[in-house]
Scaffold this motif. Sequence first.
Motif, PDB file in Angstrom:
ATOM      1  N   ALA A 123       0.770  -1.204   0.025  1.00 19.75           N
ATOM      2  CA  ALA A 123       0.009  -0.048  -0.148  1.00 19.75           C
ATOM      3  C   ALA A 123       0.825   1.198  -0.070  1.00 19.75           C
ATOM      4  N   ASN A 126      -1.738   8.081  -1.381  1.00 17.89           N
ATOM      5  CA  ASN A 126      -2.429   7.962  -0.296  1.00 17.89           C
ATOM      6  C   ASN A 126      -2.022   7.030   0.629  1.00 17.89           C
ATOM      7  N   HIS A 127      -0.973   6.069   0.149  1.00 15.52           N
ATOM      8  CA  HIS A 127      -1.034   4.900   0.863  1.00 15.52           C
ATOM      9  C   HIS A 127      -1.979   4.019   0.856  1.00 15.52           C
ATOM     10  N   TRP A 128      -2.771   3.879  -0.402  1.00 20.50           N
ATOM     11  CA  TRP A 128      -3.828   2.942  -0.388  1.00 20.50           C
ATOM     12  C   TRP A 128      -3.853   2.244  -1.638  1.00 20.50           C
ATOM     13  N   ASN A 162      -6.501  -0.382  -4.118  1.00 21.67           N
ATOM     14  CA  ASN A 162      -7.590  -1.336  -3.921  1.00 21.67           C
ATOM     15  C   ASN A 162      -7.615  -2.876  -4.278  1.00 21.67           C
ATOM     16  N   ARG A 182     -11.966   9.266   6.209  1.00 24.49           N
ATOM     17  CA  ARG A 182     -11.230   8.246   5.714  1.00 24.49           C
ATOM     18  C   ARG A 182     -11.780   6.893   5.063  1.00 24.49           C
ATOM     19  N   ILE A 215     -12.268   5.910   1.263  1.00 23.16           N
ATOM     20  CA  ILE A 215     -11.773   4.516   0.861  1.00 23.16           C
ATOM     21  C   ILE A 215     -12.955   3.778  -0.083  1.00 23.16           C
TER      22      ILE A 215
END
Length: 426
Positions: A370, A375-377, A379, A408, A412
Amino acid sequence: MVQNLARRMRPRNIDEIIGQSHLVGQGKILRRMVETGLLSSMILYGPPGIGKTSIASAIAGTMEASFRTFNATTDTKKRLQEIAAEAEFSGQLVLLLDEIHRLDKPKQDFLLPLLENGQIILIGATTENPYFSVVPAIRSRVQIFELKPLEPEDLQQAVNLSLQDKTRAFDFDVSLDDDALYFLIHSTNGDLRSTFNALELAVLSSKNHHVTLDDMENSLQKKAATFDKDGDAHYDLLSALQKSIRGSDVNASLHYAARLIEGGDLPSLARRLTVMAYEDIGLANPDAAVHTVLALQAAEKLGFPEARIPLANIVIDLALSPKSNAAYLAMDEAISDLGKYGNLPIPAHLQDGHYAGAKELGRSVEYQYAHNFPNHWVNQQYLPDKLIKADYFQPDDMGKYEKALNLRKQWINEQKGGGDKSSQKR
């Protein structure tokens, strides 16, 4: 001069010590020191009345060493010099130095060489945290051990031993009503000295040495309303306190807390307040949990009556804080699903891939790190297939922190392409 019961029942060897099993139990550090004869200087710290002096005298008794006491506040340097001179001729000498945090510099300077050459085995005792209150020169030459308040079961063991010991305790028959015993061991806050003092006063002032609940209340100068034998009134008070704090009624919260404080049951009060900080306030005000832990640590260090001061602060803080049980309910939902479905297969890309042959088994092959994404994300699927639509955490938006968590979560969900999928499972 007749010694009080606490002094008469002081342990004569390490096997007679009540409680502190983390230090004197089988295989534990202090017992190993004594059994191997490799005793080193130490500092014992913790609340009053829980065995610091008793451990020191018991160690000396077990090792058949000379035992002397010295108070850093009231005894003079000359007295310390006399003890040092005695140590030269007596072989091993164990010195209990009470209130070691108050030792002045001239006494420190005299003592340090004695610690260096092993002429004296120092056992310092203090109610203060020695990492803050004892000078580094002494700290560096000793081991430091923390003592804990005794549990009611430990206090009951001590009381029973005293009632059976016709030599050191009472040379006449003594009996206690069950509710008097229960009240005694639950209202002295883990303090064995206070327990013995109250017991002795109750026995000597009771009719025919039969101690009733009324006798014990008079000896302790406390009421037993929170310590009924069956526990109903006690737990009713704890329940009323939690429901008042949950309902944000600060006056009712203080009232029920006051009744528990008067009962002297700090351990039960501490446990319940800690639960409330996480169960009822939770993510609406995470700092409340930090404040609670710090306040309870202070209360335990202070003991009653001063403990009521940090307790008052935290009861008011919790009562008037915004409330949220979202985290608690989310975990219960997750546990409920675990009960329904058992241990479901973990997606292959989340399984451990740090062993030979993992790649051939498809372990962790398609995992995406991640932190390598905006955004350190990223899917990807984390839940087992059967729980893919689970949505446990339902924020209450009661405080700034929980609102931030909700934002947050919504972001997500939007990235996943489903907007805000917050379900109403509960």
